[in-house]
Design an enzyme around this catalytic site. Structure first.
Site, PDB file in Angstrom:
ATOM      1  N   HIS A 169      -9.939   1.366   0.680  1.00 61.21           N
ATOM      2  CA  HIS A 169      -9.773   0.146   1.474  1.00 61.21           C
ATOM      3  C   HIS A 169     -10.896  -0.023   2.500  1.00 61.21           C
ATOM      4  O   HIS A 169     -10.648  -0.370   3.657  1.00 61.21           O
ATOM      5  CB  HIS A 169      -8.402   0.174   2.157  1.00 61.21           C
ATOM      6  CG  HIS A 169      -7.806  -1.163   2.408  1.00 61.21           C
ATOM      7  ND1 HIS A 169      -8.302  -2.025   3.358  1.00 61.21           N
ATOM      8  CD2 HIS A 169      -6.767  -1.794   1.836  1.00 61.21           C
ATOM      9  CE1 HIS A 169      -7.564  -3.122   3.364  1.00 61.21           C
ATOM     10  NE2 HIS A 169      -6.627  -3.015   2.439  1.00 61.21           N
TER      11      HIS A 169
ATOM     12  N   GLU B 211     -11.079  -4.183  -3.254  1.00 57.97           N
ATOM     13  CA  GLU B 211     -10.226  -3.047  -3.606  1.00 57.97           C
ATOM     14  C   GLU B 211      -9.964  -3.058  -5.105  1.00 57.97           C
ATOM     15  O   GLU B 211      -9.242  -3.919  -5.605  1.00 57.97           O
ATOM     16  CB  GLU B 211      -8.895  -3.149  -2.855  1.00 57.97           C
ATOM     17  CG  GLU B 211      -9.027  -3.378  -1.372  1.00 57.97           C
ATOM     18  CD  GLU B 211      -7.808  -4.112  -0.807  1.00 57.97           C
ATOM     19  OE1 GLU B 211      -6.658  -3.754  -1.140  1.00 57.97           O
ATOM     20  OE2 GLU B 211      -8.007  -5.058  -0.029  1.00 57.97           O
TER      21      GLU B 211
ATOM     22  N   HIS C  23       0.811  -1.226   0.000  1.00 52.00           N
ATOM     23  CA  HIS C  23       0.000   0.000   0.000  1.00 52.00           C
ATOM     24  C   HIS C  23       0.846   1.279   0.000  1.00 52.00           C
ATOM     25  O   HIS C  23       0.522   2.249   0.687  1.00 52.00           O
ATOM     26  CB  HIS C  23      -0.992  -0.017   1.168  1.00 52.00           C
ATOM     27  CG  HIS C  23      -1.984  -1.143   1.101  1.00 52.00           C
ATOM     28  ND1 HIS C  23      -2.453  -1.651  -0.100  1.00 52.00           N
ATOM     29  CD2 HIS C  23      -2.600  -1.876   2.085  1.00 52.00           C
ATOM     30  CE1 HIS C  23      -3.312  -2.630   0.161  1.00 52.00           C
ATOM     31  NE2 HIS C  23      -3.413  -2.793   1.470  1.00 52.00           N
TER      32      HIS C  23
HETATM   33  C1  BGC Z   1      -4.046  -6.869   1.728  1.00 46.38           C
HETATM   34  C2  BGC Z   1      -3.928  -7.769   2.950  1.00 46.38           C
HETATM   35  C3  BGC Z   1      -3.623  -6.925   4.161  1.00 46.38           C
HETATM   36  C4  BGC Z   1      -4.686  -5.857   4.291  1.00 46.38           C
HETATM   37  C5  BGC Z   1      -4.469  -4.928   5.439  1.00 46.38           C
HETATM   38  C6  BGC Z   1      -5.109  -5.880   1.974  1.00 46.38           C
HETATM   39  O1  BGC Z   1      -5.243  -5.031   0.889  1.00 46.38           O
HETATM   40  O2  BGC Z   1      -4.287  -7.611   0.558  1.00 46.38           O
HETATM   41  O3  BGC Z   1      -2.915  -8.734   2.766  1.00 46.38           O
HETATM   42  O4  BGC Z   1      -3.570  -7.721   5.327  1.00 46.38           O
HETATM   43  O5  BGC Z   1      -4.755  -5.108   3.117  1.00 46.38           O
HETATM   44  O6  BGC Z   1      -3.202  -4.365   5.402  1.00 46.38           O
END
Ligand code: BGC
Length: 322
Positions: free
Chosen positions: A170, A287, A100
């Site tokens: 998210h 997402e 991210h």
């Molecule tokens: C990811 C996960 C992660 C979550 C929170 C998601 O977008 O794919 O692996 O645990 O975000 O960080």
């Protein structure tokens, strides 16, 4: 249709309420979606996303609850890529990889650009070298909540140098407004998904969902909570989600090429809004995005944003009762 602005600690919280009284709440902290309250089959407003009551909880907790995610949603292997012959080193924040965007934009303050009728636009500028990415990037995100309970999110950006950009939201959805999402029904409009290695980096293979537990081409119950995969979109809508308990259905539409279905398996136990206890599989994320690790995968659709070009993308989440 009105937008109200209130204090949220040192930040702002904007409420976009529609004619029926349904509303969404957006924070200037991380441009996060804090609440989406829509009617259930009994006509009662149900908050269908996870969130917190205070900035401190957003700032200290993991999980990216409701957050705007950038510069690069999902993972980039080895926190690096090569662009035009130059190697870029990013912030590694998940082992040796970048998740991210690294430190990212999710805990940063966004500025109010405009609030009119049912449309709220927030903006942020990330400096050249932010998390190791090239270029000063100017980003705008617009949230629009309609009288028919559709939350539209529009992303726009420009950079003064060639860079990679992959923006998403998210939000963690639980259409029952309580309990967990095992038993929710899901459709994902994808014939293929991306298998991953033990660090959740795509192996490069694009594998058919047919005959696997990744086949959500027709609405079916989510039976286990380990999903954390990127699905390659085939058409529109992107996805549908339904809770028999509340009768609330959600339709996702996007112009992005893929969607990460994360079933919330890594959500550790914590207190959320109104003292609600959240944990594993309390909610799920859909997402919309470019494929993970695309900067290192020339065969994946390219998230390259050339200097001076406009990045523009839209995703919407529409709520109804069935
Ligand atoms: C990811 C996960 C992660 C979550 C929170 C998601 O977008 O794919 O692996 O645990 O975000 O960080």
């Amino acid at each position: 249709m009105t937008i109200r602005k209130n204090a949220f600690g040192e930040y702002d919280i904007f409420t976009i309420e529609n004619a029926s009284g349904a509303y969404v709440r957006i924070l200037s902290l991380g441009a996060a979606v804090q609440s989406i309250a829509v009617p259930d089959k009994r006509g009662e407003l149900t908050d269908v996303v996870l969130g917190y009551d205070t900035p401190a909880e957003y700032l200290s907790n993991d999980g990216y609850f409701g957050a705007f995610v950038g510069r690069y949603a999902n993972r980039i292997a080895n926190a690096s890529f090569t662009l035009d012959g130059r190697v870029y080193k990013l912030t590694a924040n998940e082992g040796k990889n970048t998740l991210h965007g690294g430190r990212g934009l999710s805990k940063r303050r966004f500025e109010l650009i405009s609030a009119e009728n049912n449309r709220l636009t927030l903006g942020i500028t990330d400096p050249d070298g932010g998390d190791g990415f090239q270029g000063v990037v100017n980003i705008r995100v617009t949230y629009e909540f309609s009288d028919d309970n559709k939350l539209g999110i529009c992303y726009e950006a420009v950079s003064d140098a060639d860079t990679y950009l992959n923006l998403t939201n998210h939000s963690y959805f639980n259409l029952s407004g309580r309990g967990d999402i095992l038993g929710h029904e899901l459709m994902i409009n994808a014939d293929n998904y991306l298998p991953v290695d033990t660090e959740l980096i795509p192996t490069g293979e694009v594998r058919p969902v047919a005959g696997t537990e990744f086949d959500f081409r027709t609405l079916r119950e989510i039976r286990n909570g380990f999903y954390d995969h990127c699905f390659v979109l085939h058409g529109t809508p992107c996805a549908e989600l339904y809770s028999t308990e509340s009768g609330i259905a959600m339709t996702v539409e996007t112009d992005m090429p893929a969607v990460q279905f994360y079933a919330g398996g890594a959500t550790g136990v914590r207190l959320g809004k109104n003292g609600t206890v959240y944990g594993k599989n309390s909610a799920l994320c859909l997402e919309t995005q470019y494929y993970p690790d695309s900067p290192n995968r020339p065969d994946f659709p390219s998230p390259l944003l050339r200097k001076g070009e406009k990045y523009a993308s839209q995703t919407s989440y529409k709520f109804s009762v069935e």
